[in-house]
Design a protein around this motif. Structure first.
Motif, PDB file in Angstrom:
ATOM      1  N   GLY A  67       0.814  -1.209   0.000  1.00 52.07           N
ATOM      2  CA  GLY A  67       0.000   0.000   0.000  1.00 52.07           C
ATOM      3  C   GLY A  67       0.845   1.255   0.000  1.00 52.07           C
ATOM      4  O   GLY A  67       0.507   2.257  -0.644  1.00 52.07           O
ATOM      5  N   SER A  68       1.966   1.204   0.718  1.00 52.44           N
ATOM      6  CA  SER A  68       2.848   2.369   0.790  1.00 52.44           C
ATOM      7  C   SER A  68       3.435   2.697  -0.572  1.00 52.44           C
ATOM      8  O   SER A  68       3.521   3.869  -0.959  1.00 52.44           O
ATOM      9  N   LEU A  69       3.854   1.688  -1.305  1.00 48.87           N
ATOM     10  CA  LEU A  69       4.398   1.932  -2.645  1.00 48.87           C
ATOM     11  C   LEU A  69       3.366   2.617  -3.530  1.00 48.87           C
ATOM     12  O   LEU A  69       3.704   3.474  -4.355  1.00 48.87           O
ATOM     13  N   SER A  70       2.100   2.257  -3.348  1.00 52.17           N
ATOM     14  CA  SER A  70       1.039   2.845  -4.168  1.00 52.17           C
ATOM     15  C   SER A  70       0.720   4.284  -3.773  1.00 52.17           C
ATOM     16  O   SER A  70       0.003   4.975  -4.490  1.00 52.17           O
ATOM     17  N   CYS A  71       1.255   4.741  -2.646  1.00 51.17           N
ATOM     18  CA  CYS A  71       1.018   6.115  -2.191  1.00 51.17           C
ATOM     19  C   CYS A  71       2.028   7.101  -2.770  1.00 51.17           C
ATOM     20  O   CYS A  71       1.839   8.322  -2.639  1.00 51.17           O
ATOM     21  N   LEU A  72       3.092   6.600  -3.386  1.00 49.84           N
ATOM     22  CA  LEU A  72       4.194   7.465  -3.802  1.00 49.84           C
ATOM     23  C   LEU A  72       3.981   8.061  -5.188  1.00 49.84           C
ATOM     24  O   LEU A  72       3.489   7.394  -6.103  1.00 49.84           O
ATOM     25  N   ARG A  73       4.383   9.298  -5.355  1.00 47.90           N
ATOM     26  CA  ARG A  73       4.412   9.924  -6.663  1.00 47.90           C
ATOM     27  C   ARG A  73       5.658   9.451  -7.408  1.00 47.90           C
ATOM     28  O   ARG A  73       6.555   8.852  -6.792  1.00 47.90           O
ATOM     29  N   PRO A  74       5.788   9.694  -8.701  1.00 48.70           N
ATOM     30  CA  PRO A  74       6.987   9.300  -9.428  1.00 48.70           C
ATOM     31  C   PRO A  74       8.257   9.846  -8.761  1.00 48.70           C
ATOM     32  O   PRO A  74       8.276  10.981  -8.286  1.00 48.70           O
ATOM     33  N   PHE A  75       9.271   9.011  -8.710  1.00 46.68           N
ATOM     34  CA  PHE A  75      10.564   9.307  -8.079  1.00 46.68           C
ATOM     35  C   PHE A  75      10.459   9.440  -6.561  1.00 46.68           C
ATOM     36  O   PHE A  75      11.374   9.943  -5.909  1.00 46.68           O
TER      37      PHE A  75
END
Length: 327
Positions: free
Chosen positions: A225-233
């Protein structure tokens, strides 16, 4: 002889036993400190269970505050009678200990022993996360960051410090009460992950952009879920495993989700030198003394009730910092 808590084998809280141990004189580069209060941290559980390897028998605990009783050769920044606090190697669950002086810092008069014991490991962790563990694009006032376990000891310090830095901290916690606590300590938003999909909620809060960085001490349960919260870079900053270690993953997922960065941080890498430790501690002391960060001690247990303290910690029944007290 001093009273101490020791484990002889890895396992549950019942392995924490009260013993009497000798405490000697400090050698070169060492001090003997008489504890007035001891910090309790989730990393102590990792050493107790064996998730983090250690030689046995072991006196757990890596945080405390007290008075310097003796100073070994070569120690110049501390003197007998100084009030001091530290985050350091395991061994703090005791009345007094001999330990390396490098991570022990003189405690300002404005900060009491309970606060000193509660804040060193957690406060220095918040310091290196918010000041040193930064996304490639940096952090500017107004930026959103996601911080898991926002009502815990590190989390409540981070909520306040992020607010002081002008950041919009989105905190997660496992109950409405803990979310309210995070908001009261400076979180801009709080998500009860027991009721909501935190990744979807983060996207909603950020207008679909995502956050520049996720600070995650939970581990396995929040990783995807955390990975899906991130913007590019964006940067995924892992610094704990409260729900268990993160399972192996294919690096290609980082590219598919926006050329993400991943780092696994530990406090003691940042505290590798006496100079870096003191600089981090000075930053922490200043923000606490200014009132911008207040140390929330949610629980106090007697040192002899350490089994009960560990059970409460693992059951997610604690908020803020927890300390072990001495007679």
């Amino acid at each position: 002889m001093v009273q101490a808590i020791q484990i002889h084998r890895h396992g549950g809280p019942e392995e924490l036993r009260i013993v009497d141990l000798p405490v000697g004189e400090p050698g070169p580069g060492e001090v003997r400190i008489r504890h007035r209060a001891i910090g309790l941290n989730f990393i102590d559980v990792y050493f107790r269970t064996g998730l983090y390897a250690s030689a046995l028998p072991l006196v757990p605990g890596g945080e405390g505050a007290g008075v310097i009783e003796a100073v070994g050769p070569g120690v110049t920044h501390l003197a007998v009678g100084d009030r001091a606090a530290y985050a350091g190697p395991q061994g703090s669950y005791c009345e007094a200990r001999v330990m390396p002086a490098a991570t022990v810092c003189k405690l300002p008069d404005a900060i009491d022993f309970d606060t000193g014991a509660a804040m060193m490991l957690k406060g220095l962790t918040a310091q290196y996360l918010l000041k040193k563990t930064l996304p490639v694009q940096g952090l500017q006032a107004g930026d959103h960051v996601l911080f898991h376990a926002a009502a815990g000891g590190v989390g409540l310090i981070a909520c306040q410090w992020a607010r002081a830095l002008g950041l919009q901290l989105i905190g997660t916690a496992g109950s409405d009460e803990k979310c309210a606590l995070a908001l009261a300590h400076g979180a801009a938003h709080a998500i009860n992950y027991a009721k909501e999909d935190f990744a979807a909620r983060v996207r909603e809060i950020t207008g679909g952009r995502g956050v520049k960085v996720v600070y995650d001490s939970v581990g396995k349960d929040t990783w995807e879920g955390s990975l899906s919260c991130l913007r590019p870079f964006g940067l995924m900053a892992s610094f704990g495993n409260a729900s268990g270690p993160v399972e192996p993953f294919a690096p290609g997922i980082l590219g598919a989700k926006g050329s993400l960065y991943v780092t696994r941080q530990t406090l003691f890498t940042h505290m590798a030198t006496r100079e870096s430790t003191q600089a981090m501690a000075d930053d922490l002391f200043a923000v606490v003394a200014s009132g911008q960060v207040k140390i929330h001690i949610g629980q106090r247990f007697a040192l002899t009730d350490v089994q009960q303290a560990h059970r409460a910690l693992e059951a997610r029944k604690t908020t803020g910092c927890t300390i072990l007290t001495l007679p």
